[in-house]
Design a protein around this motif. Structure first.
Motif, PDB file in Angstrom:
ATOM      1  N   ASP A 146     -12.781  87.390 110.434  1.00  0.00           N
ATOM      2  CA  ASP A 146     -11.761  88.054 109.625  1.00  0.00           C
ATOM      3  C   ASP A 146     -11.049  87.006 108.764  1.00  0.00           C
ATOM      4  O   ASP A 146     -10.740  85.931 109.247  1.00  0.00           O
ATOM      5  N   ARG A 170     -12.342 102.024 115.195  1.00  0.00           N
ATOM      6  CA  ARG A 170     -11.154 101.527 114.499  1.00  0.00           C
ATOM      7  C   ARG A 170      -9.868 101.974 115.204  1.00  0.00           C
ATOM      8  O   ARG A 170      -8.920 101.197 115.310  1.00  0.00           O
ATOM      9  N   PHE A 185     -20.734 100.888 119.026  1.00  0.00           N
ATOM     10  CA  PHE A 185     -21.278 100.174 117.858  1.00  0.00           C
ATOM     11  C   PHE A 185     -22.741 100.532 117.639  1.00  0.00           C
ATOM     12  O   PHE A 185     -23.193 100.651 116.494  1.00  0.00           O
ATOM     13  N   ARG A 210     -24.080 102.295 114.261  1.00  0.00           N
ATOM     14  CA  ARG A 210     -25.108 101.602 113.461  1.00  0.00           C
ATOM     15  C   ARG A 210     -26.350 102.467 113.292  1.00  0.00           C
ATOM     16  O   ARG A 210     -26.948 102.498 112.212  1.00  0.00           O
ATOM     17  N   ARG A 257     -20.588  93.379 107.401  1.00  0.00           N
ATOM     18  CA  ARG A 257     -20.895  93.298 108.831  1.00  0.00           C
ATOM     19  C   ARG A 257     -22.079  94.170 109.224  1.00  0.00           C
ATOM     20  O   ARG A 257     -22.284  95.255 108.687  1.00  0.00           O
ATOM     21  N   THR A 285     -21.842  92.218 116.276  1.00  0.00           N
ATOM     22  CA  THR A 285     -21.911  92.671 117.672  1.00  0.00           C
ATOM     23  C   THR A 285     -22.229  91.487 118.587  1.00  0.00           C
ATOM     24  O   THR A 285     -21.652  91.345 119.669  1.00  0.00           O
ATOM     25  N   TYR A 340     -18.908  89.229 118.520  1.00  0.00           N
ATOM     26  CA  TYR A 340     -17.667  89.771 119.094  1.00  0.00           C
ATOM     27  C   TYR A 340     -17.889  90.398 120.473  1.00  0.00           C
ATOM     28  O   TYR A 340     -17.225  90.018 121.433  1.00  0.00           O
ATOM     29  N   GLN A 341     -18.842  91.341 120.597  1.00  0.00           N
ATOM     30  CA  GLN A 341     -19.066  91.941 121.912  1.00  0.00           C
ATOM     31  C   GLN A 341     -19.696  90.902 122.857  1.00  0.00           C
ATOM     32  O   GLN A 341     -19.413  90.883 124.044  1.00  0.00           O
TER      33      GLN A 341
HETATM   34  P1  TYD Z   1     -13.410  94.557 109.838  1.00  0.00           P
HETATM   35  O1  TYD Z   1     -14.584  94.289 108.976  1.00  0.00           O
HETATM   36  O2  TYD Z   1     -12.449  93.444 110.036  1.00  0.00           O
HETATM   37  O3  TYD Z   1     -12.697  95.854 109.313  1.00  0.00           O
HETATM   38  P2  TYD Z   1     -11.202  96.077 108.770  1.00  0.00           P
HETATM   39  O4  TYD Z   1     -10.723  94.753 108.243  1.00  0.00           O
HETATM   40  O5  TYD Z   1     -11.391  97.087 107.712  1.00  0.00           O
HETATM   41  O6  TYD Z   1     -10.463  96.576 109.954  1.00  0.00           O
HETATM   42  O7  TYD Z   1     -13.980  95.031 111.250  1.00  0.00           O
HETATM   43  C1  TYD Z   1     -13.114  95.410 112.271  1.00  0.00           C
HETATM   44  C2  TYD Z   1     -13.405  94.630 113.517  1.00  0.00           C
HETATM   45  O8  TYD Z   1     -14.602  95.096 114.134  1.00  0.00           O
HETATM   46  C3  TYD Z   1     -13.580  93.140 113.286  1.00  0.00           C
HETATM   47  O9  TYD Z   1     -12.549  92.433 113.953  1.00  0.00           O
HETATM   48  C4  TYD Z   1     -14.899  92.820 113.943  1.00  0.00           C
HETATM   49  C5  TYD Z   1     -15.206  94.011 114.787  1.00  0.00           C
HETATM   50  N1  TYD Z   1     -16.646  94.286 114.980  1.00  0.00           N
HETATM   51  C6  TYD Z   1     -17.192  94.095 116.229  1.00  0.00           C
HETATM   52  O10 TYD Z   1     -16.496  93.689 117.165  1.00  0.00           O
HETATM   53  N2  TYD Z   1     -18.517  94.377 116.438  1.00  0.00           N
HETATM   54  C7  TYD Z   1     -19.336  94.839 115.439  1.00  0.00           C
HETATM   55  O11 TYD Z   1     -20.546  95.094 115.666  1.00  0.00           O
HETATM   56  C8  TYD Z   1     -18.752  95.032 114.136  1.00  0.00           C
HETATM   57  C9  TYD Z   1     -19.605  95.579 113.015  1.00  0.00           C
HETATM   58  C10 TYD Z   1     -17.408  94.752 113.940  1.00  0.00           C
END
Ligand code: TYD
Length: 216
Positions: free
Chosen positions: A18, A56, A73, A77, A99, A104, A107-108
């Motif tokens: 981010d 979200r 996710f 997807r 993304r 995934t 972050y996951q």
């Molecule tokens: P982000 O692109 O930051 O969206 P926004 O700024 O519009 O809220 O994505 C939101 C969050 O989702 C970001 O912190 C990363 C997370 N994310 C995952 O954890 N796993 C995934 O597979 C994806 C696509 C996003």
């Protein structure tokens, strides 16, 4: 689930922590392609569909369990590929995602109890690989400063910094010919040129006529 692994179009993905500037760079690249008469498809994950909305919402109402979040996710997807991404690629269009499954892994895969290598295997065996991934890389300290400056938010420095650092380490481990690191600590115009120069050969390889228009 059997997704195609090849298509006439060009599948471009932006990744990065981010604050790296992905959404601005995607907009600028989209505008440049549109100005040359191309009609790129711009989209993002999590999507605006039902699973994406649920993900979200969980950012404010409380995160799901690691297993449920991973499944959410995957559902999001799968729908995205079926409904938008693959039909556009089959029609020969340039698709640009903010993304994809590398997030995934990053972050996951780094949640408590997670394993980036296992998530990577699961993602690569399930979902098609894009033609090119542009990893906008910058140090988390700079990313956090940008987030604070642009959005007026004060991130939780310790937790956020550690999470971003872990995600960055995973992205670094994925770097290859197809997963290209781009230095995102430079200014917007310099980054936009770097993105353009990296994306152009991928477009040339798949869509020579479009490439000729872009470089005319
Ligand atoms: P982000 O692109 O930051 O969206 P926004 O700024 O519009 O809220 O994505 C939101 C969050 O989702 C970001 O912190 C990363 C997370 N994310 C995952 O954890 N796993 C995934 O597979 C994806 C696509 C996003």
């Amino acid at each position: 689930m059997d997704f195609p692994t090849q298509w006439p179009g060009v599948f471009l993905v932006f990744e990065g922590i981010d604050g790296a500037g992905k959404s601005t760079q995607i907009r600028l690249l989209g505008e440049r392609l549109s100005a040359a008469g191309l009609d790129p498809v711009l989209s993002r994950e999590p999507t605006d569909g039902p699973w994406g909305r649920r993900i979200r919402e969980s950012a404010t109402t409380g995160r799901m369990s690691p297993a449920d979040e991973l499944q959410a996710f995957i559902h999001d997807r799968t729908e995205h590929l079926d409904q938008l991404v693959l039909p556009a690629l089959a029609a020969g269009r340039i698709v640009i995602l903010d993304r994809y499954f590398y997030s995934t892994i990053a972050y996951q895969g780094t949640r408590p109890g997670g394993d980036p290598a296992a998530v990577r295997l699961a993602m690569e065996s399930r979902f098609p690989a894009p033609d090119l991934i542009l990893w906008l890389d910058l140090p988390p300290s700079l990313a956090l400063r940008r987030i604070t400056a642009h959005r007026g938010e004060v991130p939780n420095e310790f937790e956020r910094h550690e999470g971003l650092e872990q995600a960055r380490t995973v992205f670094a481990s994925l770097a290859s010919d197809h997963f290209r690191r781009i230095d995102a600590s430079v200014d917007e115009a310099a980054l936009s040129s770097a993105v353009w120069n990296t994306a152009l050969p991928a477009i040339q390889a798949k869509l020579p006529a479009a490439y000729a228009r872009l470089t005319a």
